[in-house]
Design a protein around this motif. Structure first.
Motif, PDB file in Angstrom:
ATOM      1  N   LEU A 122     -10.323  14.053  11.311  1.00 21.00           N
ATOM      2  CA  LEU A 122      -9.613  13.306  10.284  1.00 21.00           C
ATOM      3  C   LEU A 122      -9.961  11.823  10.409  1.00 21.00           C
ATOM      4  CD1 LEU A 122      -7.437  14.056   8.095  1.00 21.00           C
ATOM      5  CD2 LEU A 122      -5.737  13.170   9.696  1.00 21.00           C
ATOM      6  N   MET A 123     -10.256  11.190   9.299  1.00 20.57           N
ATOM      7  CA  MET A 123     -10.552   9.759   9.325  1.00 20.57           C
ATOM      8  C   MET A 123      -9.308   8.966   9.730  1.00 20.57           C
ATOM      9  SD  MET A 123     -12.992   9.264   5.955  1.00 20.57           S
ATOM     10  CE  MET A 123     -13.087   7.475   6.161  1.00 20.57           C
ATOM     11  N   THR A 124      -9.520   7.867  10.436  1.00 23.85           N
ATOM     12  CA  THR A 124      -8.420   7.010  10.872  1.00 23.85           C
ATOM     13  C   THR A 124      -8.091   5.983   9.791  1.00 23.85           C
ATOM     14  OG1 THR A 124      -9.866   5.344  11.853  1.00 23.85           O
ATOM     15  CG2 THR A 124      -9.252   7.232  13.238  1.00 23.85           C
ATOM     16  N   PRO A 125      -6.895   5.397   9.839  1.00 25.58           N
ATOM     17  CA  PRO A 125      -6.583   4.323   8.903  1.00 25.58           C
ATOM     18  C   PRO A 125      -7.615   3.195   8.935  1.00 25.58           C
ATOM     19  CG  PRO A 125      -4.572   5.065   9.948  1.00 25.58           C
ATOM     20  CD  PRO A 125      -5.701   5.775  10.639  1.00 25.58           C
ATOM     21  N   ALA A 126      -8.075   2.834  10.113  1.00 27.33           N
ATOM     22  CA  ALA A 126      -9.066   1.750  10.222  1.00 27.33           C
ATOM     23  C   ALA A 126     -10.352   2.104   9.473  1.00 27.33           C
ATOM     24  CB  ALA A 126      -9.368   1.463  11.687  1.00 27.33           C
ATOM     25  N   GLU A 127     -10.776   3.361   9.542  1.00 29.87           N
ATOM     26  CA  GLU A 127     -11.987   3.780   8.833  1.00 29.87           C
ATOM     27  C   GLU A 127     -11.780   3.732   7.316  1.00 29.87           C
ATOM     28  OE1 GLU A 127     -14.382   7.009  11.403  1.00 29.87           O
ATOM     29  OE2 GLU A 127     -12.289   7.534  11.036  1.00 29.87           O
ATOM     30  N   VAL A 128     -10.618   4.141   6.862  1.00 29.28           N
ATOM     31  CA  VAL A 128     -10.350   4.108   5.423  1.00 29.28           C
ATOM     32  C   VAL A 128     -10.270   2.659   4.935  1.00 29.28           C
ATOM     33  CG1 VAL A 128      -8.717   4.764   3.619  1.00 29.28           C
ATOM     34  CG2 VAL A 128      -9.173   6.337   5.518  1.00 29.28           C
ATOM     35  N   LEU A 129      -9.688   1.791   5.737  1.00 27.71           N
ATOM     36  CA  LEU A 129      -9.565   0.384   5.357  1.00 27.71           C
ATOM     37  C   LEU A 129     -10.916  -0.331   5.341  1.00 27.71           C
ATOM     38  CD1 LEU A 129      -6.307  -0.547   7.300  1.00 27.71           C
ATOM     39  CD2 LEU A 129      -6.585  -0.394   4.820  1.00 27.71           C
ATOM     40  N   ALA A 130     -11.913   0.256   5.976  1.00 30.21           N
ATOM     41  CA  ALA A 130     -13.246  -0.342   5.969  1.00 30.21           C
ATOM     42  C   ALA A 130     -13.993  -0.059   4.668  1.00 30.21           C
ATOM     43  CB  ALA A 130     -14.055   0.173   7.160  1.00 30.21           C
ATOM     44  N   LEU A 131     -13.446   0.825   3.817  1.00 29.96           N
ATOM     45  CA  LEU A 131     -14.083   1.130   2.537  1.00 29.96           C
ATOM     46  C   LEU A 131     -13.968  -0.053   1.582  1.00 29.96           C
ATOM     47  CD1 LEU A 131     -12.626   4.737   2.070  1.00 29.96           C
ATOM     48  CD2 LEU A 131     -14.977   4.163   2.693  1.00 29.96           C
TER      49      LEU A 131
ATOM     50  N   LEU B 193       6.112  11.669   8.153  1.00 29.29           N
ATOM     51  CA  LEU B 193       5.839  10.582   7.214  1.00 29.29           C
ATOM     52  C   LEU B 193       6.116   9.233   7.879  1.00 29.29           C
ATOM     53  CD1 LEU B 193       5.182   9.613   4.307  1.00 29.29           C
ATOM     54  CD2 LEU B 193       7.615   9.888   3.782  1.00 29.29           C
ATOM     55  N   ASP B 194       7.200   9.138   8.620  1.00 23.02           N
ATOM     56  CA  ASP B 194       7.514   7.910   9.351  1.00 23.02           C
ATOM     57  C   ASP B 194       6.381   7.535  10.304  1.00 23.02           C
ATOM     58  OD1 ASP B 194       9.983   7.810   8.108  1.00 23.02           O
ATOM     59  OD2 ASP B 194      11.059   8.721   9.798  1.00 23.02           O
ATOM     60  N   GLU B 195       5.831   8.541  10.977  1.00 23.07           N
ATOM     61  CA  GLU B 195       4.759   8.290  11.942  1.00 23.07           C
ATOM     62  C   GLU B 195       3.507   7.750  11.254  1.00 23.07           C
ATOM     63  OE1 GLU B 195       4.271  12.065  13.782  1.00 23.07           O
ATOM     64  OE2 GLU B 195       6.181  11.975  14.880  1.00 23.07           O
ATOM     65  N   GLU B 196       3.180   8.324  10.092  1.00 21.58           N
ATOM     66  CA  GLU B 196       1.993   7.846   9.371  1.00 21.58           C
ATOM     67  C   GLU B 196       2.216   6.443   8.813  1.00 21.58           C
ATOM     68  OE1 GLU B 196      -0.719   9.074   9.721  1.00 21.58           O
ATOM     69  OE2 GLU B 196      -0.621  11.256   9.869  1.00 21.58           O
ATOM     70  N   VAL B 197       3.418   6.180   8.343  1.00 22.26           N
ATOM     71  CA  VAL B 197       3.732   4.828   7.863  1.00 22.26           C
ATOM     72  C   VAL B 197       3.531   3.819   8.992  1.00 22.26           C
ATOM     73  CG1 VAL B 197       5.610   3.310   7.120  1.00 22.26           C
ATOM     74  CG2 VAL B 197       5.274   5.526   5.992  1.00 22.26           C
ATOM     75  N   ALA B 198       3.997   4.163  10.174  1.00 18.14           N
ATOM     76  CA  ALA B 198       3.830   3.268  11.329  1.00 18.14           C
ATOM     77  C   ALA B 198       2.352   3.066  11.653  1.00 18.14           C
ATOM     78  CB  ALA B 198       4.568   3.834  12.534  1.00 18.14           C
TER      79      ALA B 198
ATOM     80  N   ALA C  62      -2.383  -0.623  11.405  1.00 17.54           N
ATOM     81  CA  ALA C  62      -3.775  -0.828  11.016  1.00 17.54           C
ATOM     82  C   ALA C  62      -3.943  -2.038  10.101  1.00 17.54           C
ATOM     83  CB  ALA C  62      -4.317   0.426  10.336  1.00 17.54           C
ATOM     84  N   ASP C  63      -2.928  -2.334   9.292  1.00 12.37           N
ATOM     85  CA  ASP C  63      -2.993  -3.464   8.364  1.00 12.37           C
ATOM     86  C   ASP C  63      -1.624  -4.124   8.296  1.00 12.37           C
ATOM     87  OD1 ASP C  63      -3.512  -5.297   6.401  1.00 12.37           O
ATOM     88  OD2 ASP C  63      -3.750  -3.848   4.782  1.00 12.37           O
ATOM     89  N   PRO C  64      -1.275  -4.937   9.309  1.00 15.91           N
ATOM     90  CA  PRO C  64       0.062  -5.537   9.361  1.00 15.91           C
ATOM     91  C   PRO C  64       0.356  -6.458   8.184  1.00 15.91           C
ATOM     92  CG  PRO C  64      -1.078  -5.733  11.481  1.00 15.91           C
ATOM     93  CD  PRO C  64      -2.102  -5.273  10.488  1.00 15.91           C
ATOM     94  N   ALA C  65      -0.672  -6.957   7.505  1.00 16.46           N
ATOM     95  CA  ALA C  65      -0.461  -7.917   6.417  1.00 16.46           C
ATOM     96  C   ALA C  65       0.007  -7.255   5.128  1.00 16.46           C
ATOM     97  CB  ALA C  65      -1.747  -8.691   6.156  1.00 16.46           C
ATOM     98  N   THR C  66      -0.148  -5.931   5.027  1.00 21.68           N
ATOM     99  CA  THR C  66       0.205  -5.232   3.790  1.00 21.68           C
ATOM    100  C   THR C  66       1.372  -4.282   4.034  1.00 21.68           C
ATOM    101  OG1 THR C  66      -2.119  -5.300   3.112  1.00 21.68           O
ATOM    102  CG2 THR C  66      -0.660  -3.819   1.889  1.00 21.68           C
TER     103      THR C  66
ATOM    104  N   ARG D 296       0.872  -1.184   0.000  1.00 19.87           N
ATOM    105  CA  ARG D 296       0.000   0.000   0.000  1.00 19.87           C
ATOM    106  C   ARG D 296       0.905   1.230   0.000  1.00 19.87           C
ATOM    107  NH1 ARG D 296      -3.323  -1.422   3.418  1.00 19.87           N
ATOM    108  NH2 ARG D 296      -5.140  -1.668   2.032  1.00 19.87           N
ATOM    109  N   ILE D 297       0.609   2.172  -0.870  1.00 16.57           N
ATOM    110  CA  ILE D 297       1.425   3.384  -0.994  1.00 16.57           C
ATOM    111  C   ILE D 297       0.884   4.455  -0.057  1.00 16.57           C
ATOM    112  CG2 ILE D 297       2.205   5.197  -2.564  1.00 16.57           C
ATOM    113  CD1 ILE D 297       1.765   3.124  -4.851  1.00 16.57           C
ATOM    114  N   LEU D 298       1.775   5.081   0.687  1.00 14.31           N
ATOM    115  CA  LEU D 298       1.412   6.191   1.581  1.00 14.31           C
ATOM    116  C   LEU D 298       2.212   7.409   1.161  1.00 14.31           C
ATOM    117  CD1 LEU D 298      -0.119   7.163   4.126  1.00 14.31           C
ATOM    118  CD2 LEU D 298       1.952   6.622   5.405  1.00 14.31           C
ATOM    119  N   ALA D 299       1.523   8.423   0.628  1.00 15.17           N
ATOM    120  CA  ALA D 299       2.199   9.575   0.025  1.00 15.17           C
ATOM    121  C   ALA D 299       1.914  10.867   0.776  1.00 15.17           C
ATOM    122  CB  ALA D 299       1.759   9.724  -1.434  1.00 15.17           C
TER     123      ALA D 299
END
Length: 349
Positions: free
Chosen positions: A330-339, A125-130, A135-139, A97-100
């Motif tokens: 701001l939406m959380t990673p978990a909320e975005v991953l629920a899309l 950027l490091d913090e958001e990557v973490a 939120a999705d350890p498999a990807t 997954r790309i995080l830009a």
């Protein structure tokens, strides 16, 4: 408007000021139109959806005469579940997954990429990557810097193109920052009244690098006239096919891994004739939800204009400032991953 803002403007000495002020004007003038359009869209009944599987089934011909031919063909590769052919080796999606981080390093008002000093920006950027890894350890997460290298302008400028090209030095500064995090780079183009045919050749020496990809912003593509920021522009499938064909040729010529194309979208009219967008193993297309607002509005925009016409992969933008206006969060990673489908490209502005 820029003349009123900069009565003593000198184009030689004040290029940076032009970028900052013109960007501020464009952002503020688009804001009300974005809000009005997205609110109106949220109140409009959603058209019936057709899944990829249903669409595929509807296209299959059941002529018995074809049975022998079909039976003689090798079985389809069921490991590839996305639209279009399976990409060439080295493709980033969907393995990562790309995080830009998006913006322009010369401006504090165009996004997080330029809002903070480089060291602090990379730390964030490091913090958001973490956060996304948690939120999705498999990807795995692929960090990226997404830089606007052609900026739309509120004044005609040279050639009446309503756009300003950034210098090679600016692009190379972004590449240097990206190296510090093994990040890939996206060069984003706001053509104004120019065209992709005119703007992309200038970027060849960067796009032929394996770690550099492309973004195109339909909001500021004024092919039907008008001033960027006063109305929302558009790209047609023909424009997108030109961009992907341009990338495909570079992949073939230089034996590169597949290129990525990010296409910004937050209204129906921004991208036309999506059914005619061509897919090819040499590139990957991301239809990117670029709208801002509260979580409910962002989810609805994603559902209407990305989920219903995904093309191939999908993306989702989070605005540190605009998404939190009016008491929203701001939406959380978990909320975005629920899309559905799960976005594989995440952009912070």
């Amino acid at each position: 408007m820029l003349t009123r803002l900069l009565p003593n403007f000198n184009p030689t000495k004040n290029c940076l000021t032009l970028i900052l002020c013109s960007t501020t004007v464009l952002a503020s003038s688009c804001m009300q139109e974005r809000e009005a359009q997205q609110a109106a869209q949220a109140a409009t009944p959603t058209p019936p959806e057709t899944t990829i599987a249903q669409d595929t089934a509807a296209r299959i011909k059941t002529n018995p005469a074809d049975t022998a031919t079909l039976a003689s063909q090798p079985a389809a590769d069921t490991s590839w579940t996305y639209p279009g052919p399976k990409p060439l080796p080295g493709a980033i999606l969907p393995e990562k997954r790309i995080l830009a981080f998006y913006g322009n390093p010369l401006s504090k008002r165009m996004g997080i990429l330029g809002e903070l000093p480089p060291d602090k920006m990379l730390q964030k950027l490091d913090e958001e990557v973490a956060n996304w890894k948690a939120a999705d350890p498999a990807t795995p997460v692929q960090p990226a810097l997404h830089a606007i290298v052609v900026t739309a302008q509120g004044k005609p400028g040279r050639g009446s193109k309503y756009r300003l090209r950034m210098t090679d030095k600016m692009i190379e500064d972004v590449l240097d920052m990206a190296k510090q995090r093994d990040a890939i780079v996206f060069l984003d183009v706001q053509v104004g009244r120019s065209t992709l045919q005119e703007e992309l050749p200038r970027l060849v020496k960067y796009l032929q690098m394996p770690n550099v990809h492309l973004g195109i912003d339909a909001e500021f593509a004024m092919k039907n006239g008008g001033v960027p920021g006063r109305r929302i522009g558009s790209f047609d499938a023909k424009d997108i096919n030109f961009a992907t064909g341009f990338l495909a040729d570079l992949v073939t010529e230089h034996q590169l891994p597949p290129k990525l194309l990010i296409v910004h979208r937050f209204t129906q009219g921004m991208i036309t004739n999506t059914e005619n967008i061509k897919l090819d193993p040499r590139y990957q297309v991301v239809m990117h939800m670029d709208g801002w607002g509260g979580p409910a509005l962002k989810k609805d925009t994603y559902r209407r204009y990305i989920k219903n016409e995904p093309v191939q992969f999908t993306g989702f933008k989070l605005f540190y400032k605009n998404d939190t206006r009016g008491g929203h969060r701001l939406m959380t990673p978990a909320e975005v991953l629920a899309l559905t489908p799960k976005p594989m490209y995440i952009q912070y502005q």
